[in-house]
Design an enzyme around this catalytic site. Structure first.
Site, PDB file in Angstrom:
ATOM      1  N   GLN A  33      13.383  33.297  -6.975  1.00 57.54           N
ATOM      2  CA  GLN A  33      13.529  34.287  -8.174  1.00 57.54           C
ATOM      3  C   GLN A  33      13.108  33.549  -9.272  1.00 57.54           C
ATOM      4  OE1 GLN A  33      17.645  35.507  -8.310  1.00 57.54           O
ATOM      5  NE2 GLN A  33      18.289  33.366  -7.981  1.00 57.54           N
ATOM      6  N   HIS A  64      32.884  40.413 -15.139  1.00 60.99           N
ATOM      7  CA  HIS A  64      33.468  39.731 -14.379  1.00 60.99           C
ATOM      8  C   HIS A  64      35.086  39.945 -14.112  1.00 60.99           C
ATOM      9  CE1 HIS A  64      30.013  37.260 -15.114  1.00 60.99           C
ATOM     10  NE2 HIS A  64      29.799  37.202 -14.094  1.00 60.99           N
ATOM     11  N   GLU A  88      26.553  31.970 -12.425  1.00 63.09           N
ATOM     12  CA  GLU A  88      27.062  31.767 -13.486  1.00 63.09           C
ATOM     13  C   GLU A  88      28.330  30.737 -13.478  1.00 63.09           C
ATOM     14  OE1 GLU A  88      25.926  36.223 -14.331  1.00 63.09           O
ATOM     15  OE2 GLU A  88      26.785  34.978 -12.712  1.00 63.09           O
ATOM     16  N   ASP A 108      25.944  30.276  -2.975  1.00 63.49           N
ATOM     17  CA  ASP A 108      24.732  30.770  -3.712  1.00 63.49           C
ATOM     18  C   ASP A 108      23.367  30.369  -3.010  1.00 63.49           C
ATOM     19  OD1 ASP A 108      24.297  32.240  -6.669  1.00 63.49           O
ATOM     20  OD2 ASP A 108      22.659  31.072  -6.086  1.00 63.49           O
ATOM     21  N   ASP A 140      21.848  30.819   2.015  1.00 62.00           N
ATOM     22  CA  ASP A 140      21.748  32.269   1.923  1.00 62.00           C
ATOM     23  C   ASP A 140      23.147  32.953   2.352  1.00 62.00           C
ATOM     24  OD1 ASP A 140      19.865  34.629   2.435  1.00 62.00           O
ATOM     25  OD2 ASP A 140      21.000  34.457   4.238  1.00 62.00           O
ATOM     26  N   GLY A 141      23.344  33.959   1.688  1.00 64.40           N
ATOM     27  CA  GLY A 141      24.916  34.373   2.058  1.00 64.40           C
ATOM     28  C   GLY A 141      25.008  35.313   3.175  1.00 64.40           C
ATOM     29  N   ASP A 158      29.072  39.170  -5.590  1.00 64.91           N
ATOM     30  CA  ASP A 158      28.431  39.196  -6.877  1.00 64.91           C
ATOM     31  C   ASP A 158      26.857  38.792  -6.967  1.00 64.91           C
ATOM     32  OD1 ASP A 158      28.096  39.171  -9.602  1.00 64.91           O
ATOM     33  OD2 ASP A 158      28.937  37.434  -9.947  1.00 64.91           O
ATOM     34  N   PRO A 167      15.769  38.589  -1.851  1.00 66.63           N
ATOM     35  CA  PRO A 167      16.592  37.955  -1.094  1.00 66.63           C
ATOM     36  C   PRO A 167      18.176  38.775  -0.757  1.00 66.63           C
ATOM     37  CG  PRO A 167      15.790  36.139  -2.326  1.00 66.63           C
ATOM     38  CD  PRO A 167      15.331  37.376  -2.755  1.00 66.63           C
TER      39      PRO A 167
END
Length: 300
Positions: A33, A64, A88, A108, A140-141, A158, A167
């Site tokens: 990205q 959040h 984040e 992540d 990769d999740g 999230d 992705p």
């Protein structure tokens, strides 16, 4: 003349929201990205991924806290949590406020975003990456979910929006939620895009999850930097956050949260699940399901 540049965020192919940029802090094109860290004239420091504002220093706490606390306060003594995305570090920060937490695994895909957060977003993570209860996995999740042998009390999803061919897109499918359910004891929560700008996307995500879990509820709240309502879907076979009273939530916050909350309390909880009639009707009538063969996507 105004001495700034503009970030134009397309909400649909025929609608955008413009933010004045006063400073570009960092920018990088990663394998996954385009990551941009800026100062916005109104909202201050902000993380932008693939042209979409992820959060700003002014109001990130709204998103959040709304994402994390309704689910975690509805389950009994959460100890082991999985976070998918959340680069984040603010989602991690909120999970760690729960006194019963023993360990949190955060997965992540993009190490560049994590580096951005560690270096520039201290106000977001507040040292959460360095907490001994935290474990960071760069992967990769979907791959992590399919291969892990671990079980978690709950999974907090999230991710970036399901932009076409991104992705994240396949992580909003029925097949993915079935895999997540396999490793989750109590349930999941996912961000579910904006009912203001992509109500069909929101309702398809909701309906897809309804075909995997027995108890599913939708929550919404207004996030100023997003310029509209934002949606969340909470799902479990055991508990439903929407059924908890104002008093029950306030009591659980007092007993179980270590640290302060700026947005979420019992009254806010009731408001989040008091969804306007026209949105409820769309959710109730939705019959489309997001699958790997036909995944849902935001309109822009």
């Amino acid at each position: 003349m105004y001495e700034w540049h503009w970030h134009i965020e397309w909400q649909t192919p025929y609608e955008f929201h413009g933010h004045a940029i006063t400073k570009v802090i960092a920018e990088e094109k990663t394998p996954y990205q385009r990551a941009l860290l800026v100062e916005l004239a109104r909202f201050g420091k902000a993380l932008i991924l693939d042209g979409k504002i992820q959060s700003t220093i002014t109001d990130e706490f709204i998103y959040h806290e709304a994402l994390v606390h309704p689910l975690l306060l509805s389950i009994n003594n959460p100890e082991k949590i999985l976070i998918l995305g959340g680069g984040e570090g603010a989602t991690l920060r909120e999970v760690l406020k729960h006194k019963t937490i023993k360990n949190v695994t955060m997965v992540d895909i993009d190490p560049v975003v994590i580096d951005f957060a560690k270096k520039y977003l201290q106000e977001w993570h507040q040292g959460a990456f360095d907490n001994p209860k935290s474990k960071l996995v760069i992967e990769d999740g979907y791959k992590f979910i399919k291969e892990t042998k671990e079980k978690f009390d709950a999974v907090v999803i999230d991710l970036t929006d399901p932009i076409k061919d991104s992705p994240s897109q396949m992580l909003y499918t029925k097949e993915f939620y079935e895999e997540v359910k396999r490793i989750s004891k109590w349930g999941i929560v996912t961000q579910a895009t904006s009912p203001s700008f992509s109500l069909e996307t929101f309702s398809i995500i909701y309906n897809t999850i309804k075909h995997v879990f027995k108890k599913v509820s939708a929550g919404i709240t207004y996030v100023p930097a997003f310029d509209g309502l934002w949606g969340f879907v909470y799902a479990s076979d055991e508990v439903n956050p929407a059924e908890f009273s104002k008093e029950e939530i306030n009591n659980r916050i007092k007993e179980r949260i270590d640290g302060s909350l700026r947005f979420y309390d019992g009254e806010t909880h009731i408001t989040m699940f008091s969804i306007p009639k026209h949105i409820r009707e769309v959710l109730e009538k939705e019959n489309k399901i997001s699958t790997r063969e036909n995944p849902v996507a935001v309109p822009a």
